[in-house]
Design a protein around this motif. Structure first.
Motif, PDB file in Angstrom:
ATOM      1  N   ALA A 115      13.491   7.683  -0.440  1.00 48.04           N
ATOM      2  CA  ALA A 115      12.155   7.145  -0.718  1.00 48.04           C
ATOM      3  C   ALA A 115      12.169   6.357  -2.022  1.00 48.04           C
ATOM      4  CB  ALA A 115      11.138   8.283  -0.790  1.00 48.04           C
ATOM      5  N   ALA A 116      11.321   5.344  -2.087  1.00 50.40           N
ATOM      6  CA  ALA A 116      11.184   4.563  -3.312  1.00 50.40           C
ATOM      7  C   ALA A 116      10.277   5.319  -4.283  1.00 50.40           C
ATOM      8  CB  ALA A 116      10.590   3.193  -2.994  1.00 50.40           C
ATOM      9  N   GLN A 117      10.732   5.460  -5.510  1.00 51.60           N
ATOM     10  CA  GLN A 117       9.906   6.097  -6.539  1.00 51.60           C
ATOM     11  C   GLN A 117       9.023   5.021  -7.170  1.00 51.60           C
ATOM     12  OE1 GLN A 117      12.711   8.020  -9.182  1.00 51.60           O
ATOM     13  NE2 GLN A 117      12.794   9.854  -7.891  1.00 51.60           N
ATOM     14  N   VAL A 118       7.721   5.247  -7.114  1.00 57.41           N
ATOM     15  CA  VAL A 118       6.783   4.197  -7.520  1.00 57.41           C
ATOM     16  C   VAL A 118       5.678   4.757  -8.406  1.00 57.41           C
ATOM     17  CG1 VAL A 118       7.194   2.840  -5.426  1.00 57.41           C
ATOM     18  CG2 VAL A 118       5.374   4.562  -5.442  1.00 57.41           C
ATOM     19  N   VAL A 119       5.029   3.811  -9.103  1.00 60.39           N
ATOM     20  CA  VAL A 119       3.789   4.088  -9.819  1.00 60.39           C
ATOM     21  C   VAL A 119       2.670   3.511  -8.964  1.00 60.39           C
ATOM     22  CG1 VAL A 119       2.438   3.642 -11.894  1.00 60.39           C
ATOM     23  CG2 VAL A 119       4.904   4.003 -12.072  1.00 60.39           C
ATOM     24  N   VAL A 120       1.677   4.322  -8.684  1.00 64.51           N
ATOM     25  CA  VAL A 120       0.580   3.903  -7.812  1.00 64.51           C
ATOM     26  C   VAL A 120      -0.622   3.536  -8.674  1.00 64.51           C
ATOM     27  CG1 VAL A 120      -0.917   4.554  -5.889  1.00 64.51           C
ATOM     28  CG2 VAL A 120       1.433   5.407  -6.009  1.00 64.51           C
ATOM     29  N   SER A 121      -1.219   2.393  -8.350  1.00 60.04           N
ATOM     30  CA  SER A 121      -2.394   1.951  -9.113  1.00 60.04           C
ATOM     31  C   SER A 121      -3.607   2.805  -8.775  1.00 60.04           C
ATOM     32  CB  SER A 121      -2.691   0.480  -8.785  1.00 60.04           C
ATOM     33  OG  SER A 121      -3.924   0.102  -9.353  1.00 60.04           O
ATOM     34  N   SER A 122      -4.357   3.103  -9.823  1.00 57.98           N
ATOM     35  CA  SER A 122      -5.633   3.820  -9.622  1.00 57.98           C
ATOM     36  C   SER A 122      -6.819   2.876  -9.743  1.00 57.98           C
ATOM     37  CB  SER A 122      -5.779   4.963 -10.644  1.00 57.98           C
ATOM     38  OG  SER A 122      -5.633   4.470 -11.960  1.00 57.98           O
TER      39      SER A 122
ATOM     40  N   GLU B 266       0.843  -1.199   0.000  1.00 55.17           N
ATOM     41  CA  GLU B 266       0.000   0.000   0.000  1.00 55.17           C
ATOM     42  C   GLU B 266       0.876   1.246   0.000  1.00 55.17           C
ATOM     43  OE1 GLU B 266      -3.634   2.006   2.619  1.00 55.17           O
ATOM     44  OE2 GLU B 266      -2.710   0.118   3.249  1.00 55.17           O
ATOM     45  N   PHE B 267       0.463   2.236  -0.757  1.00 46.76           N
ATOM     46  CA  PHE B 267       1.262   3.450  -0.859  1.00 46.76           C
ATOM     47  C   PHE B 267       1.402   4.118   0.506  1.00 46.76           C
ATOM     48  CE2 PHE B 267       1.454   8.096  -1.418  1.00 46.76           C
ATOM     49  CZ  PHE B 267       2.666   8.181  -2.074  1.00 46.76           C
ATOM     50  N   ASP B 268       2.644   4.390   0.874  1.00 50.09           N
ATOM     51  CA  ASP B 268       2.965   5.032   2.152  1.00 50.09           C
ATOM     52  C   ASP B 268       3.797   6.275   1.846  1.00 50.09           C
ATOM     53  OD1 ASP B 268       3.759   5.875   4.635  1.00 50.09           O
ATOM     54  OD2 ASP B 268       4.623   3.953   5.263  1.00 50.09           O
ATOM     55  N   PRO B 269       3.228   7.461   2.041  1.00 49.78           N
ATOM     56  CA  PRO B 269       3.978   8.688   1.706  1.00 49.78           C
ATOM     57  C   PRO B 269       5.249   8.866   2.530  1.00 49.78           C
ATOM     58  CG  PRO B 269       1.987   9.215   2.948  1.00 49.78           C
ATOM     59  CD  PRO B 269       1.902   7.758   2.598  1.00 49.78           C
ATOM     60  N   HIS B 270       5.373   8.123   3.633  1.00 46.85           N
ATOM     61  CA  HIS B 270       6.578   8.212   4.452  1.00 46.85           C
ATOM     62  C   HIS B 270       7.719   7.367   3.880  1.00 46.85           C
ATOM     63  CE1 HIS B 270       4.386  10.402   7.504  1.00 46.85           C
ATOM     64  NE2 HIS B 270       3.468   9.463   7.518  1.00 46.85           N
ATOM     65  N   LYS B 271       7.391   6.462   2.942  1.00 48.13           N
ATOM     66  CA  LYS B 271       8.410   5.596   2.353  1.00 48.13           C
ATOM     67  C   LYS B 271       8.436   5.651   0.832  1.00 48.13           C
ATOM     68  CE  LYS B 271       8.323   2.139   6.072  1.00 48.13           C
ATOM     69  NZ  LYS B 271       8.091   0.707   6.379  1.00 48.13           N
ATOM     70  N   HIS B 272       7.314   6.020   0.237  1.00 49.90           N
ATOM     71  CA  HIS B 272       7.196   5.981  -1.223  1.00 49.90           C
ATOM     72  C   HIS B 272       7.003   7.386  -1.787  1.00 49.90           C
ATOM     73  CE1 HIS B 272       5.301   1.874  -0.112  1.00 49.90           C
ATOM     74  NE2 HIS B 272       6.604   1.718  -0.338  1.00 49.90           N
ATOM     75  N   GLU B 273       7.569   7.569  -2.960  1.00 50.45           N
ATOM     76  CA  GLU B 273       7.380   8.809  -3.709  1.00 50.45           C
ATOM     77  C   GLU B 273       6.605   8.466  -4.980  1.00 50.45           C
ATOM     78  OE1 GLU B 273      10.022  12.117  -6.179  1.00 50.45           O
ATOM     79  OE2 GLU B 273      11.020  10.707  -4.821  1.00 50.45           O
ATOM     80  N   ALA B 274       5.359   8.920  -5.063  1.00 50.73           N
ATOM     81  CA  ALA B 274       4.502   8.585  -6.203  1.00 50.73           C
ATOM     82  C   ALA B 274       4.866   9.459  -7.399  1.00 50.73           C
ATOM     83  CB  ALA B 274       3.041   8.770  -5.827  1.00 50.73           C
ATOM     84  N   LEU B 275       5.263   8.801  -8.496  1.00 49.97           N
ATOM     85  CA  LEU B 275       5.565   9.548  -9.722  1.00 49.97           C
ATOM     86  C   LEU B 275       4.306   9.757 -10.552  1.00 49.97           C
ATOM     87  CD1 LEU B 275       8.971   7.928 -10.779  1.00 49.97           C
ATOM     88  CD2 LEU B 275       8.565   9.989  -9.432  1.00 49.97           C
ATOM     89  N   THR B 276       3.414   8.778 -10.517  1.00 52.14           N
ATOM     90  CA  THR B 276       2.169   8.898 -11.280  1.00 52.14           C
ATOM     91  C   THR B 276       1.165   7.857 -10.802  1.00 52.14           C
ATOM     92  OG1 THR B 276       1.211   8.908 -13.506  1.00 52.14           O
ATOM     93  CG2 THR B 276       2.925   7.278 -13.068  1.00 52.14           C
ATOM     94  N   HIS B 277      -0.098   8.048 -11.157  1.00 51.83           N
ATOM     95  CA  HIS B 277      -1.168   7.069 -10.933  1.00 51.83           C
ATOM     96  C   HIS B 277      -1.527   6.463 -12.283  1.00 51.83           C
ATOM     97  CE1 HIS B 277      -1.594   8.791  -6.942  1.00 51.83           C
ATOM     98  NE2 HIS B 277      -2.495   7.858  -6.645  1.00 51.83           N
TER      99      HIS B 277
END
Length: 201
Positions: free
Chosen positions: A184-191, A145-156
């Motif tokens: 932080a991990a740079q990730v793509v978050v599912s929408s 699950e996306f966690d703003p304290h560990k993940h950096e969302a590049l896009t949805h």
């Protein structure tokens, strides 16, 4: 006549006795006064000495406390300096590790010589093992699950494999340095699934 001499003698003796008694009395009073003064002189330095001892004890206790605080602060600053130096070094090393990992993934996709590929994997595992000794741990991202304290969302992006707000892809690996986020991990978050999104519209 003889009686008068006797009376005079008695008077003189009485007077002498009275004077002696008075002298003894005065001498006794002087001695008592001297004793009192000596006692008072002895007591005053004792009180002053006790106050001085108490002051020295207070100064000693304060000095001990100051030294303990100084020692603790010095040790804490030394640990913080050591950690900051390690953080700076690790942050310089991580891009090299990223490029090595990307090269290894490309090599696996193009099916090179298995012996060469195994050698690159061995070096990569050794690299990871050394970093683990310094308490550096990779952050799990894909499927989490996306966690703003560990993940950096590049896009949805829509995903049929992952529910909404789940990391569907990792662009750059993140790392923890002990309990502290180093990168932080740079990730793509599912929408969510594309069909659900279109149906909702």
């Amino acid at each position: 006549m003889g009686k008068k001499k006797t009376d005079d003698k008695d008077l003189k003796e009485n007077a002498v006795l009275a004077e002696e008694e008075q002298a003894d009395k005065e001498a006794t009073e002087v001695e008592e006064l001297l004793d009192t003064e000596i006692i008072e002189e002895d007591e005053v330095p004792a009180v002053e000495k006790e106050e001085e001892d108490e002051s020295l004890r207070d100064q000693f206790v304060r000095l001990q406390a100051d030294f303990a605080n100084f020692r603790n602060r010095t040790q804490r600053e030394r640990v913080e300096l050591y950690q900051r130096a390690n953080e700076d070094l690790l942050l310089e090393i991580l891009p090299v590790l990223d490029h090595y990992e990307m090269g290894l993934q490309n090599a696996e996709q193009h099916n090179p010589d298995p012996a060469v590929l195994d050698g690159f994997k061995l070096v990569f595992d050794q690299f990871q093992s050394v970093l683990t000794k310094f308490n550096l741990k990779p952050i799990e991202a894909v499927g989490e699950e996306f966690d703003p304290h560990k993940h950096e969302a590049l896009t949805h992006m829509p995903s049929d494999d992952f529910a909404a707000e789940i990391c569907s892809n990792q662009i750059r690996r993140g790392y923890m340095f002990g309990e502290k986020l180093l990168r932080a991990a740079q990730v793509v978050v599912s929408s969510g699934p594309a069909e659900a999104i279109e149906g909702g519209e």
